[in-house]
Design a protein around this motif. Structure first.
Motif, PDB file in Angstrom:
ATOM      1  N   UNK A  10      47.363   3.745  10.333  1.00 14.35           N
ATOM      2  CA  UNK A  10      46.102   3.170   9.862  1.00 14.35           C
ATOM      3  C   UNK A  10      46.302   2.258   8.657  1.00 14.35           C
ATOM      4  N   UNK A  11      45.359   1.361   8.452  1.00 18.72           N
ATOM      5  CA  UNK A  11      45.380   0.475   7.288  1.00 18.72           C
ATOM      6  C   UNK A  11      43.982   0.411   6.693  1.00 18.72           C
ATOM      7  N   UNK A  12      43.929   0.049   5.414  1.00 15.36           N
ATOM      8  CA  UNK A  12      42.662  -0.145   4.711  1.00 15.36           C
ATOM      9  C   UNK A  12      42.526  -1.620   4.360  1.00 15.36           C
ATOM     10  N   UNK A  13      41.335  -2.135   4.491  1.00 14.35           N
ATOM     11  CA  UNK A  13      41.065  -3.518   4.083  1.00 14.35           C
ATOM     12  C   UNK A  13      39.862  -3.532   3.157  1.00 14.35           C
ATOM     13  N   UNK A  14      39.963  -4.322   2.101  1.00 11.70           N
ATOM     14  CA  UNK A  14      38.774  -4.576   1.294  1.00 11.70           C
ATOM     15  C   UNK A  14      38.726  -6.036   0.913  1.00 11.70           C
ATOM     16  N   UNK A  15      37.504  -6.531   0.834  1.00 13.75           N
ATOM     17  CA  UNK A  15      37.284  -7.947   0.563  1.00 13.75           C
ATOM     18  C   UNK A  15      36.177  -8.108  -0.453  1.00 13.75           C
ATOM     19  N   UNK A  16      36.425  -8.964  -1.426  1.00 15.34           N
ATOM     20  CA  UNK A  16      35.411  -9.296  -2.417  1.00 15.34           C
ATOM     21  C   UNK A  16      35.064 -10.774  -2.267  1.00 15.34           C
TER      22      UNK A  16
END
Length: 283
Positions: free
Chosen positions: A229-235
């Motif tokens: 699994x991977x985590x993504x976050x975007x601002x």
């Protein structure tokens, strides 16, 4: 380079190669003959099950005659495909990373998204998305292209074999008036309708419950059938993919915590319904 297969960068590279070849009008077998390679190799690179080296990518791009700008864009992904983390800073880098997001959405078996101030993109209506895009000061043509892309991404939750999507949404997002009159009401009704799908779970996290890990910011957790699994976050002007196991575990703990403090699915739909009733009854 099989070790990098399945990472967001590798998925973005495979998509870029596939789309560039299709745009050129060259078939897989024709390209394979031209390069004196097996068509299976080409297919493996385009599906992401194998990752080509930079020299091979350059050879493919030369054969299909992509533009100089597109060639450099794809080669930049290939040069950095071994990097485990993918951090983008600056608005110009977001579209390139978005290719990784799209491919992660397509390949995932499940997606969990936490959004403290907005409706998750995969559950947005077209008008809600347009209202958000219009605040960025972009030309109207760019806005419409981004709205169309967002709409096409939602297919992953409505296709024949849909991804399981778990949305954790702050109650604040239900009350923030996005767009002109009627846009927010339509959006909330759409949420209720989507909650009726067997592959979609919606939980509302109430306000005034004190601090919780979600206040650190929005994030998306992707689980895959064949890779880690991977985590993504975007601002606003930056984004990152985080595949490191210890970081992913922390976000999995955050998901567990948020699920614990959130309303259950039935309560969440009832709460959205109450907000809808209030909006419809407002003068």
């Amino acid at each position: 380079m099989a070790a990098t297969a399945g990472t967001p960068r590798a998925r973005a590279l495979s998509a870029a190669l596939r789309e560039a070849r299709i745009s050129s009008g060259i078939g897989v077998r024709a390209l394979a003959r031209q390069l004196e390679l097996s068509h299976v190799q080409i297919s493996n690179w385009e599906t992401g099950s194998r990752v080509p080296d930079v020299e091979t990518v350059a050879m493919i791009l030369a054969a299909i005659r992509v533009s100089p700008a597109e060639r450099e864009r794809i080669l930049d992904i290939a040069r950095n495909v071994r990097e485990p983390n993918w951090l983008t800073v600056g608005m110009n880098g977001i579209p390139q990373q978005l290719a990784g997001v799209v491919e992660c959405e397509r390949a995932a078996k499940s997606i969990v998204e936490w959004t403290p101030m907005a409706i998750p993109g995969l559950l947005q209506t077209t008008e809600y998305t347009r209202a958000i895009k219009e605040t960025g000061g972009l030309p109207q043509t760019d806005i419409e292209l981004r709205v169309m892309l967002s709409a096409s991404r939602r297919e992953v939750v409505t296709r024949q074999d849909p991804v399981h999507f778990h949305a954790l949404i702050s109650a604040a997002a239900l009350h923030e008036p996005i767009g002109r009159d009627g846009v927010m009401l339509e959006q909330l009704k759409h949420l209720v309708a989507m909650a009726g799908r067997p592959n979609i779970a919606i939980q509302i996290v109430p306000l005034r419950i004190g601090w919780h890990p979600g206040w650190a910011g929005p994030f998306v957790l992707y689980e895959f059938p064949d890779t880690s699994p991977v985590v993504h976050f975007e601002h606003h002007s930056s984004g990152a993919f985080i595949p490191a196991e210890h970081d992913v575990v922390e976000y999995q703990k955050a998901v567990e915590y948020l699920c614990g403090v959130a309303m259950d699915e039935v309560e969440s739909v009832d709460h959205i319904g109450e907000v809808i009733d209030h909006m419809e009854g407002a003068p």
